[in-house]
Design a protein around this motif. Structure first.
Motif, PDB file in Angstrom:
ATOM      1  N   THR A 121      59.074  85.261  77.471  1.00  0.00           N
ATOM      2  CA  THR A 121      59.297  84.564  76.283  1.00  0.00           C
ATOM      3  C   THR A 121      58.669  85.335  74.929  1.00  0.00           C
ATOM      4  O   THR A 121      57.959  86.282  75.203  1.00  0.00           O
ATOM      5  CB  THR A 121      58.674  83.176  76.348  1.00  0.00           C
ATOM      6  N   ASP A 122      59.203  85.205  73.750  1.00  0.00           N
ATOM      7  CA  ASP A 122      58.840  85.994  72.789  1.00  0.00           C
ATOM      8  C   ASP A 122      59.095  84.872  71.366  1.00  0.00           C
ATOM      9  O   ASP A 122      59.998  84.086  71.309  1.00  0.00           O
ATOM     10  CB  ASP A 122      59.678  87.062  72.494  1.00  0.00           C
ATOM     11  N   THR A 123      58.076  85.113  70.602  1.00  0.00           N
ATOM     12  CA  THR A 123      58.275  84.236  69.349  1.00  0.00           C
ATOM     13  C   THR A 123      59.050  84.685  68.579  1.00  0.00           C
ATOM     14  O   THR A 123      59.677  84.105  67.551  1.00  0.00           O
ATOM     15  CB  THR A 123      56.798  84.320  68.658  1.00  0.00           C
ATOM     16  N   LEU A 124      59.624  85.949  68.674  1.00  0.00           N
ATOM     17  CA  LEU A 124      60.747  86.292  67.899  1.00  0.00           C
ATOM     18  C   LEU A 124      62.087  85.665  68.029  1.00  0.00           C
ATOM     19  O   LEU A 124      62.776  85.417  67.182  1.00  0.00           O
ATOM     20  CB  LEU A 124      61.020  88.010  68.201  1.00  0.00           C
ATOM     21  N   PHE A 125      62.327  85.057  69.359  1.00  0.00           N
ATOM     22  CA  PHE A 125      63.313  84.224  69.678  1.00  0.00           C
ATOM     23  C   PHE A 125      63.203  82.825  69.748  1.00  0.00           C
ATOM     24  O   PHE A 125      63.659  82.118  70.570  1.00  0.00           O
ATOM     25  CB  PHE A 125      64.071  84.732  71.034  1.00  0.00           C
ATOM     26  N   ASP A 126      62.314  82.502  68.865  1.00  0.00           N
ATOM     27  CA  ASP A 126      61.987  81.059  69.065  1.00  0.00           C
ATOM     28  C   ASP A 126      61.421  80.237  70.408  1.00  0.00           C
ATOM     29  O   ASP A 126      61.873  79.283  70.607  1.00  0.00           O
ATOM     30  CB  ASP A 126      63.001  80.218  68.613  1.00  0.00           C
ATOM     31  N   GLY A 127      60.707  81.158  71.079  1.00  0.00           N
ATOM     32  CA  GLY A 127      60.026  80.729  72.380  1.00  0.00           C
ATOM     33  C   GLY A 127      61.124  80.771  73.374  1.00  0.00           C
ATOM     34  O   GLY A 127      61.018  80.297  74.463  1.00  0.00           O
ATOM     35  N   LYS A 128      62.497  81.338  73.097  1.00  0.00           N
ATOM     36  CA  LYS A 128      63.298  81.533  74.372  1.00  0.00           C
ATOM     37  C   LYS A 128      63.278  82.693  75.239  1.00  0.00           C
ATOM     38  O   LYS A 128      62.592  83.938  74.431  1.00  0.00           O
ATOM     39  CB  LYS A 128      64.559  81.599  73.723  1.00  0.00           C
ATOM     40  N   THR A 129      63.489  82.956  76.272  1.00  0.00           N
ATOM     41  CA  THR A 129      63.556  84.287  76.764  1.00  0.00           C
ATOM     42  C   THR A 129      64.660  85.214  76.351  1.00  0.00           C
ATOM     43  O   THR A 129      65.623  84.443  75.447  1.00  0.00           O
ATOM     44  CB  THR A 129      63.929  84.000  78.555  1.00  0.00           C
ATOM     45  N   GLY A 130      64.766  86.265  76.745  1.00  0.00           N
ATOM     46  CA  GLY A 130      66.086  87.252  76.133  1.00  0.00           C
ATOM     47  C   GLY A 130      67.189  86.813  76.812  1.00  0.00           C
ATOM     48  O   GLY A 130      68.317  86.735  76.190  1.00  0.00           O
ATOM     49  N   ALA A 131      67.186  86.493  77.927  1.00  0.00           N
ATOM     50  CA  ALA A 131      68.501  86.026  78.649  1.00  0.00           C
ATOM     51  C   ALA A 131      69.059  84.541  78.037  1.00  0.00           C
ATOM     52  O   ALA A 131      70.230  84.595  77.742  1.00  0.00           O
ATOM     53  CB  ALA A 131      68.205  85.579  80.233  1.00  0.00           C
ATOM     54  N   GLN A 132      68.063  83.616  77.673  1.00  0.00           N
ATOM     55  CA  GLN A 132      68.509  82.733  77.039  1.00  0.00           C
ATOM     56  C   GLN A 132      69.269  83.000  75.680  1.00  0.00           C
ATOM     57  O   GLN A 132      70.241  82.608  75.271  1.00  0.00           O
ATOM     58  CB  GLN A 132      67.526  81.516  76.729  1.00  0.00           C
TER      59      GLN A 132
END
Length: 66
Positions: free
Chosen positions: A35-46
């Motif tokens: 998970t990353d805060t850049l993607f709003d807590g989503k994983t890259g796959a999501q």
């Protein structure tokens, strides 16, 4: 005499390719499933799945226009 040296070199290269493959695969797995805060807590796959879903939603809308 030079033949065994050549064979050993190929074996070493084969092992190097496997090591590179494993490292690249590990980096991809980490990039897609952490998970990353850049993607709003989503994983890259999501995040990637959401982008593809939005693209096909807009494509379907475009194709349905007269």
């Amino acid at each position: 005499m030079s033949r065994p040296i050549r064979a050993r070199g190929r074996r070493a290269q084969r092992g190097q390719a496997m090591t590179e493959y494993v490292l690249v695969a590990l980096v991809l797995v980490l990039a897609l499933f952490t998970t990353d805060t850049l993607f709003d807590g989503k994983t890259g796959a999501q995040y990637l799945a959401d982008l593809i879903r939005a693209f096909f939603r807009s494509l379907t809308y475009f194709l349905s226009l007269p």
